[in-house]
Write an enzyme that holds these catalytic residues in place. Structure first.
Site, short mmCIF file in Angstrom:
data_model
loop_
_atom_site.label_atom_id
_atom_site.label_comp_id
_atom_site.label_asym_id
_atom_site.label_seq_id
_atom_site.Cartn_x
_atom_site.Cartn_y
_atom_site.Cartn_z
N LYS A 25 -24.14 -28.24 18.71
CA LYS A 25 -23.98 -26.94 19.34
C LYS A 25 -23.87 -27.11 20.66
O LYS A 25 -22.78 -26.62 21.26
CB LYS A 25 -25.36 -26.16 19.31
CG LYS A 25 -25.34 -24.98 20.38
CD LYS A 25 -26.77 -24.11 20.32
CE LYS A 25 -27.69 -24.64 21.54
NZ LYS A 25 -27.44 -23.93 22.65
N ASN A 26 -24.59 -28.01 21.53
CA ASN A 26 -24.40 -28.75 23.05
C ASN A 26 -23.14 -29.43 23.29
O ASN A 26 -22.76 -29.49 24.49
CB ASN A 26 -25.66 -29.07 23.35
CG ASN A 26 -26.64 -28.21 23.41
OD1 ASN A 26 -26.74 -27.07 23.41
ND2 ASN A 26 -27.95 -28.82 23.38
N CYS A 119 -32.46 -18.37 25.86
CA CYS A 119 -33.61 -18.50 25.72
C CYS A 119 -34.04 -18.44 27.39
O CYS A 119 -33.63 -18.79 28.23
CB CYS A 119 -33.95 -19.87 25.24
SG CYS A 119 -33.37 -19.95 23.46
N ARG A 124 -33.68 -21.55 35.46
CA ARG A 124 -32.60 -22.56 35.18
C ARG A 124 -31.37 -22.16 35.91
O ARG A 124 -30.62 -21.63 35.65
CB ARG A 124 -32.15 -22.38 33.54
CG ARG A 124 -33.45 -22.48 32.70
CD ARG A 124 -33.13 -22.31 31.08
NE ARG A 124 -32.28 -23.39 30.53
CZ ARG A 124 -31.98 -23.16 29.34
NH1 ARG A 124 -31.84 -22.15 28.60
NH2 ARG A 124 -31.02 -23.99 28.78
N ASP A 309 -35.20 -30.85 24.32
CA ASP A 309 -35.01 -29.99 23.13
C ASP A 309 -35.55 -30.60 22.04
O ASP A 309 -35.92 -29.79 20.93
CB ASP A 309 -33.40 -29.96 22.64
CG ASP A 309 -32.69 -29.13 23.81
OD1 ASP A 309 -33.19 -28.20 24.38
OD2 ASP A 309 -31.51 -28.69 23.63
N ARG A 401 -29.13 -19.58 16.79
CA ARG A 401 -28.18 -19.98 17.75
C ARG A 401 -27.97 -21.48 17.67
O ARG A 401 -27.06 -22.05 18.31
CB ARG A 401 -29.14 -19.86 19.29
CG ARG A 401 -28.95 -18.44 19.47
CD ARG A 401 -29.49 -18.11 21.10
NE ARG A 401 -28.99 -18.88 21.86
CZ ARG A 401 -29.79 -20.06 22.57
NH1 ARG A 401 -31.16 -20.06 22.55
NH2 ARG A 401 -29.18 -20.84 23.44
#
Length: 420
Positions: A25-26, A119, A124, A309, A401
């Site tokens: 995903k990232n 999230c 952040r 994560d 997600r």
């Protein structure tokens, strides 16, 4: 009234067989943002079917890209970008939407977008992104939750020293700098494998980026990028999650389509817990003991440290260890929300600021719990696999997600998980 989707997880079943790890995903998200810089079509393979990826696709289509999906392959034609704005509802769908800022201003010379969603993991701030882009000549007006951005003539290279090795800021600078005039040097750059993957894609499109994966990244601006074919790297966090699922259930499991080098920070944790981990090429096998050993201390750090994560699923695994494990969260302030839900399942966890102390218990018990965020939701799935009885998990939009059809993946290796 609308029906709420939930996972019903029947605990106590051993996992067996082999599971394929989907694309990261990232990595997929910044690569998709980068496709809009190209004059032509890019074909992106191993692009997972995640809600965050689909949100990126909606943003690209809004901007004017033509996109076709065939399984895990996305073809993105970005020749006809028509706008430089992203509507508020699209920005709110995911935190990573801010990575489009660097790409849009690089391609269009302007951008209008709201602050991103995603999230809630505590502050952040995107100030690192904005400060860096201002150094490159971007004029930014922040008003009423919107960023109105424009470039007087063109973005220019700059020497940018990041106060923290932010992955998102590093990506945004790379996307803005690849077509800028002159050379950009990022010091204290993020070193994650996803940064290397983005650099590899941009270089294949005609970019000139060196040093990705190290603390100093140099980008020599080029006049134009062309489309290319690229395969997204495997998802190291999804791989870690499946390893924790095997460990907590005392199972033997195979993972394929992985990059072992990306898991070098987490493998020692499993070995400390008493698991036997072997690998060859793109395949890994984990064999777990009947009772896990505690992990003395887990400190989350920027890469190449232990990934934040992975903290939540590893904590779920530690709840059934034969002793005390200590976690220190150094990246995000509010990343222990899953601890309260694990307590509902019988875990013994004490949280004090950045530190969580996990005393292993004999058993976990099925309960009604809610995913507080993406990785916290994955942790509750992992705990549910080993709990006595059935766990009902809501908040699945978080899990979707970052995990592609998680219930199908787990069912394929012997778990009893269904979505209703």
């Amino acid at each position: 009234m609308f029906a709420v989707s939930k996972l019903i997880i029947e605990g106590g079943h051993k996992l067996e067989g082999e599971i394929s790890v989907h694309g990261a995903k990232n990595s997929a998200l910044p690569v998709l943002a980068a496709t809009m810089l190209c004059q032509g079509q890019s074909v992106i393979h191993n692009c997972p079917g995640l809600s965050d990826v689909e949100a990126s696709v909606r943003i690209l289509r809004h901007l004017g890209c033509k996109i076709q999906r065939d399984g895990s392959t996305l073809a993105v034609d970005s020749r006809n970008i028509v706008t430089c704005d992203i509507p508020d509802e699209l920005m709110r769908e995911m935190r990573s939407s801010i990575v489009f800022l660097g790409a849009i201003v690089s391609r269009m010379g302007c951008a209008r977008l709201s602050f991103p969603g995603g999230c809630e993991l505590g502050p952040r701030p995107i100030d690192l992104h904005l400060k860096a882009l201002r150094q490159m000549g971007l004029l930014i007006d922040e008003q009423h939750g919107y960023l109105d951005c424009k470039v007087k003539s063109h973005l220019k290279g700059a020497h940018i020293a990041l106060s923290f090795p932010s992955v998102g800021a590093t990506e945004n600078i790379m996307l803005a700098a690849v077509l800028a005039k002159g050379t950009t040097v990022i010091t204290n750059a993020a070193r994650e494998p996803e940064i290397i993957d983005l650099a590899n894609y941009l270089n294949a499109c005609g970019g000139k980026i060196t040093g990705a994966g190290g603390g100093v990244v140099t980008i020599d601006g080029v006049a134009q990028l062309h489309g290319t074919e690229h395969t997204v790297i495997p998802d190291r966090i999804a791989a870690t999650t499946f390893l924790t699922a095997a460990a907590i259930t005392g199972s033997k499991l195979g993972l394929k389509d992985i990059d072992v080098g990306h898991l070098s920070q987490v493998i020692p944790m499993f070995e400390e817990a008493g698991c036997i981990v072997r690998w060859e090429g793109a395949r890994m096998e984990i064999a777990s003991p009947r009772k896990l050993h505690p992990i003395k201390i887990v400190r989350t750090m920027p890469y190449p440290g232990f990934p934040t994560d992975a903290q939540a699923p590893v904590m779920a695994m530690a709840t059934l260890a034969s002793g005390t494990s200590v976690f220190v969260e150094n990246i995000f302030e509010s990343r222990y929300k899953h601890a309260g839900e694990l307590l509902r399942m019988g875990a013994n966890i004490k949280v004090e600021g950045k530190v969580a102390v996990v005393e292993g218990v004999q058993n976990l018990y099925g309960a009604q719990v809610e995913a507080p965020d993406l990785r916290g939701g994955a942790a509750l799935v992992v705990a549910g696999l080993a709990a006595e009885g059935a766990t009902q998990l809501t908040g699945l939009h978080h899990i979707d997600r970052g995990y592609e059809s998680m219930e199908h993946s787990l069912t394929s290796i012997g778990a009893k998980v269904r979505r209703i």
